[in-house]
Scaffold this active site. Structure first.
Site, PDB file in Angstrom:
ATOM      1  CG  ASP A 380     -14.621 -32.715  -2.573  1.00  0.00           C
ATOM      2  OD1 ASP A 380     -14.611 -32.433  -1.372  1.00  0.00           O
ATOM      3  OD2 ASP A 380     -15.787 -32.724  -3.181  1.00  0.00           O
ATOM      4  CD  GLU A 409     -14.213 -34.497   2.121  1.00  0.00           C
ATOM      5  OE1 GLU A 409     -14.922 -33.982   2.826  1.00  0.00           O
ATOM      6  OE2 GLU A 409     -14.399 -34.918   1.047  1.00  0.00           O
TER       7      GLU A 409
END
Lengths: 648, 648
Positions: A380, A409
């Protein structure tokens, strides 16, 4: 004076090479790598060149002879057989024997007397003896004797003009003054899934089939057949760790949670534990490990989310205060984008003097989950953490747990996204979700597959994510959902969808934003997991086609085809004798038609020769025999063609 | 773990940088160098960046702040004031104080209470104190006190919103964790003549004004005024050393010389001596030194020819047999291009185990002539000698005799020519002599001035040489001679002609070849040095214009102008407020006309504004006020325009 005083050959501009060898390139086992270099010498002597390569576990270099393409550019390729790092470089040398041999022929044609030439050749052959095999030594020895025997002049000349001597010249070059290119370059060979993967994401807490109930790992197990039947092979979960209570957010990102709100899984850590713990509502670690095994039995690999941030309740805050920023009033610094405040999330401060312990601990989280059986991490927001940390961390984890894959990401600036890929990320999210027109799509694919990015940046195409409900799909138009999915799955060999939102065509936006209304990031949702529809059917067929058509298992093998209609996008992919032609109607409302230029040359066809375009999705066959072929797509019937080209 | 653990900023893709810093770039004193780099950090913190530079004799770095252009690309430039090497690199850092200040403003606009923000700012200011000047320390100290005094909240906020604090933030960044790009890059700053030079070449042995007599250095002295009046500043002589007798070639390259033939100056060395001696027929070393001085008094610098090869009589052959190749029959290897033989020339074998002594001796030749006052060498066929030797030799000579210039006479493959320039050659002969059409000329100029070549390869344009009588001039057409000269002298800031052949428009070819009939390479020629003609007049005017128009003293400052006629070539050059526009009629036979697009924007003009195009060659003025202006060139009148654009 330089040590290379006697090295007359220059080797430079080797490709692929990322940033002067600072970074490795990426491949999977079974692929080959085509290496080129500028190689030349002073003067007019002939030169030879080899591509050298070795697996990191091997000590000796293997080689492939290189050949000149044009303008002093040389080329060769080698096969990558096993996982791990390979080193490769290029060597070049002045080939005196070959130069002599070429001159010998010219002088022979000019009817010059070749006595001295034979003696020179004999000297050159003599120098080959130490490297030669026993058998060759014997033959070469005989040749030398012959060439030095004036009485056998005619026979000696005939031998030099024959084929055998050329074999010795190319097999036993004198490499004493060969130039070897530095730095030696690296390629990481990964497992197939690095290049070819089909991701499905859902929130485990929404997995329950009973409305109002928090989903569990057991509930997830029950959904595995559904995911596997659609043809996915990676099942990715947002964080499954304890969720913070202080400053917990409510539904639709409300600043204050209501009693009973479940919070945001990305606000990791509470008194229950941190990144190495699982949220009790989901089950136990044992449940999770059971789920991993069950998933494997369905051909599914679980990907975990790695989000380096803490809720204010995370055990790290008390245990490692140095890892956070503290304000002069004694409070801990929360995330902010002034004037906005995100008090439920504490970022890690990578600029602290305990950074080595921090890095070690963060890596230990990944090690821990690898130990439980995980080998894929979706990371993330990696672009808000230290670059050097990632380079070290990914290398260390992959050393200990070979085959571990990392998906970056990072929806951010181009150079930052590229940097993360260069530092080791296996795959990267992309701008695909915002590339809609024909021009945008072609330009973006060309950037990904025709520039240096092709060597280190593996795109993973998502038509939606749990953070992005794209404007283009907010009208809920079925052809749009089909085409956006279809292009993700056929343009890129790695792709994924966030479900069941996607396949159920849920599209309600949070007003004015590119986000979902009632997003599962902020609440538990109930879904009709049993529902069937046309999109699910298309997904299932396309994933099945991806599995049996190698052309769809690569991304860099794409060629766009001319088609004189701005609403029609056509592209061709090839792998060996597997040929796929895709045509997409980008207009979700109207029938579109046009003539598509079929790549006859790549197919090995001549105009007039019959071939079949078999549409895998509809089962319809088209008998074609021309370069330009008529296609027509009604979005309400099927907005795409997935042709397998069958040669007769 | 990496040592750069706390460095969060990435600095990469610095330009100019040749082959990852392997080679230096080239400039002359007074030029500046524009440096760019990709600079970015993780997250959303603000960053700062500086271009660092220092002269090789200075120990401390100077710096210029860099600014972002777009897409994380940063830029700055610095001035190169003195000769020698400069080092440059780029540093970037996370600017916490600037990030804080930006957040402070946002929060202020959002009407947040800023108590804690003031305290954070005070800490950041405190960190600046050690680096600050005494005066600034005092002021910063007062600010800190104010910001920590709750009673003066309003005043403290006002100070933070003021200008002064921003000055401290940009002046005293915290560089503890700054990233510094490696490798540090190099630029060689040379004297002006490296970039701007006008060469004239003639054979000293053809300098006599008495037909049939061998020219001498004294005869050369008599020609100096003629060369200087035409406006040249470099006078280059083919080799002036003793010429071999064995295998001497005759006129027009006849295999055997006739009695009385003077031989080829490139067959260097005889019992009279070698590369450090002068041919007795030309005079003595003292005569030559006198000539060097006389030339200087006319603003002319003598360039010598450095040809590394020996006649079979050269003293090296006996003294250093290892430097030559010996054949098995005991004879020495002569030059050959099978089946052709060049028995009058022995190439040096750079691959010999006495190579260090060879290199030292060859360099000592250059040192010797530098000692006599020479600082420019035209190197014959450098591409047939070891690359590594040149890199070492040029660096060593320039270290001992700063300002020594080397012109590479390599008419060979593109990458070999580029390599020689990268290794240190100051200037390079080019393909100009074979670029004739508008398309060819524009394409070639773009390659030289718009690619990486602009940073290391300084072209020297010659419309002819003593080796090349180009097909395009073999018809003796005067407009052709004018335009080929004119383009050489205006496209490139370095150019030269081989005279008096060129200005006398001598053009008889050796039949079927791109060479001169009765070439001075093989015989002494007698010329009418007193003759005057239109071409000499044009040469004189153009050289005069080059001296007073800085725009003509650069090559990379060229922009081609649109003109809708394939026979007309138009280009614009600018330096400061000096603007030159050239228009060339490439058709030597017919009048051509067209509309040329004048670069109004670069001139700082708007359409409708009056300006004057003054033709330096004809003295005619044109009053223009539009972007597109009519030009017409009659080749039999004057095939070119040399406009100085004068703003009113």
């Amino acid at each position: 004076m330089t040590e290379q005083g006697l090295q007359r050959v220059i080797v430079e501009h080797v490709t692929p090479e990322i940033d002067a060898g600072r970074f490795y390139i990426k491949k999977v086992a079974g692929e080959s790598i085509e290496v080129e270099a500028d190689i030349f010498t002073d003067g007019h002597d002939h030169i030879g060149a080899r591509l050298l390569y070795r697996h990191e576990n091997d000590k000796t270099w293997l080689y492939v002879p290189m050949h000149m393409v044009n303008n002093d550019r040389w080329r060769a390729s080698f096969d990558l057989e096993k996982a791990g790092f390979y080193y490769y470089t290029v060597t070049g040398w002045v080939d005196h024997a070959d130069t002599w041999h070429h001159g010998f022929l010219k002088k022979y044609e000019d009817a010059q007397h070749l006595n001295v030439e034979l003696l020179i050749g004999a000297e050159l052959l003599e120098a080959m003896l130490p490297a030669a095999t026993k058998a060759d030594q014997k033959r070469i020895g005989k040749l030398i004797t012959l060439m030095r025997d004036e009485k056998n002049y005619e026979q000696a000349v005939a031998e030099v003009l024959g084929k055998e001597i050329h074999h010795y010249i190319s097999t036993y070059p004198n490499l004493d003054n060969a130039t070897i290119y530095t730095p030696h370059l690296k390629v990481l060979v990964e497992r197939d899934k690095a290049l070819f993967s089909s991701w499905y994401c859902f929130f485990p807490r929404s997995a329950s089939r009973i409305e109002g109930k928090h989903g569990t790992f057991k509930d997830c197990e029950a959904l595995l057949p559904r995911v596997a039947e659609m043809g996915f092979d990676v099942l990715y979960f947002p964080p499954i760790h304890p969720i913070g209570h202080n400053f917990r957010k409510g539904k639709n990102n409300a600043v204050n949670a209501m009693p009973g709100d479940d919070g945001v899984p990305y606000a990791i850590g509470s008194t229950e534990g941190g990144h190495k713990d699982v949220l009790k509502d989901l089950g136990t670690l044992q449940d999770f490990k059971h789920l991993i095994k069950e998933a494997a039995s369905h051909g599914l690999e679980i990907a975990m989310d790695f989000a380096i941030q803490c809720s204010p309740d995370h055990p790290y805050v008390k245990k490692h205060p140095k890892w956070f920023k503290w304000r002069p009033d004694g409070t801990v610094q929360y995330a902010e984008n002034p004037p906005k405040k995100y008090q439920d999330i504490l970022p890690i401060n990578f600029e602290n003097d305990d950074w080595q312990n921090l890095w070690t601990e963060l890596k230990s989280i990944l090690d821990y989950w690898c130990e439980q059986g995980i080998r894929i991490f979706r990371v993330d927001n990696p672009h808000t953490k230290s670059f050097h940390f990632w380079e070290w961390c990914i290398a260390e984890v992959q050393k200990k747990y070979p085959g571990t894959l990392f998906l970056s990401e990072a929806f951010t600036k181009p150079k930052v996204m590229k940097q993360l890929a260069k530092l080791g990320y296996t795959q990267s999210y992309t701008y695909y979700v915002w590339r809609n027109t024909k021009h945008e799509l072609i330009e973006y694919m060309n950037e990904l597959t025709q520039t240096e990015m092709k060597d280190y940046f593996r795109p993973n195409f998502w038509p939606n994510t749990h953070d992005i409900n794209p404007y283009s799909l907010q009208n809920g138009n079925e052809p749009g959902f089909i085409t956006r999915f279809f292009m993700a799955a056929t343009l890129s060999s790695n792709y994924g969808i966030f479900g069941p939102v996607y396949e159920l065509m849920y599209h309600a936006p949070y007003p004015g934003k590119e986000e979902y209304l009632n997003s599962e990031k902020y609440e538990v949702r109930y879904w009709d997991w049993e529902k069937r529809n046309k999109l699910i059917d298309v997904i299932t067929r396309v994933n099945a086609a991806r599995k049996v058509n190698p052309a769809l298992q690569h991304t860099n093998n794409i060629t766009f085809c001319e088609i004189h209609n701005d609403q029609l996008l056509a592209y061709y992919k090839k792998s060996g004798d597997n040929h796929i032609l895709c045509v997409v109607n980008l207009d979700p409302n109207n029938r579109q038609w046009g003539l598509v230029q079929t790549p006859l040359h790549a197919l090995g066809l001549y105009p007039g020769q019959d071939f079949i375009a078999f549409d895998i999705l509809t089962g319809r066959s088209y008998n074609w025999n021309q370069e330009w072929n008529y296609v027509e797509l009604d979005p309400h019937d099927m907005p795409v063609h997935l042709f397998k080209i069958e040669l007769l």
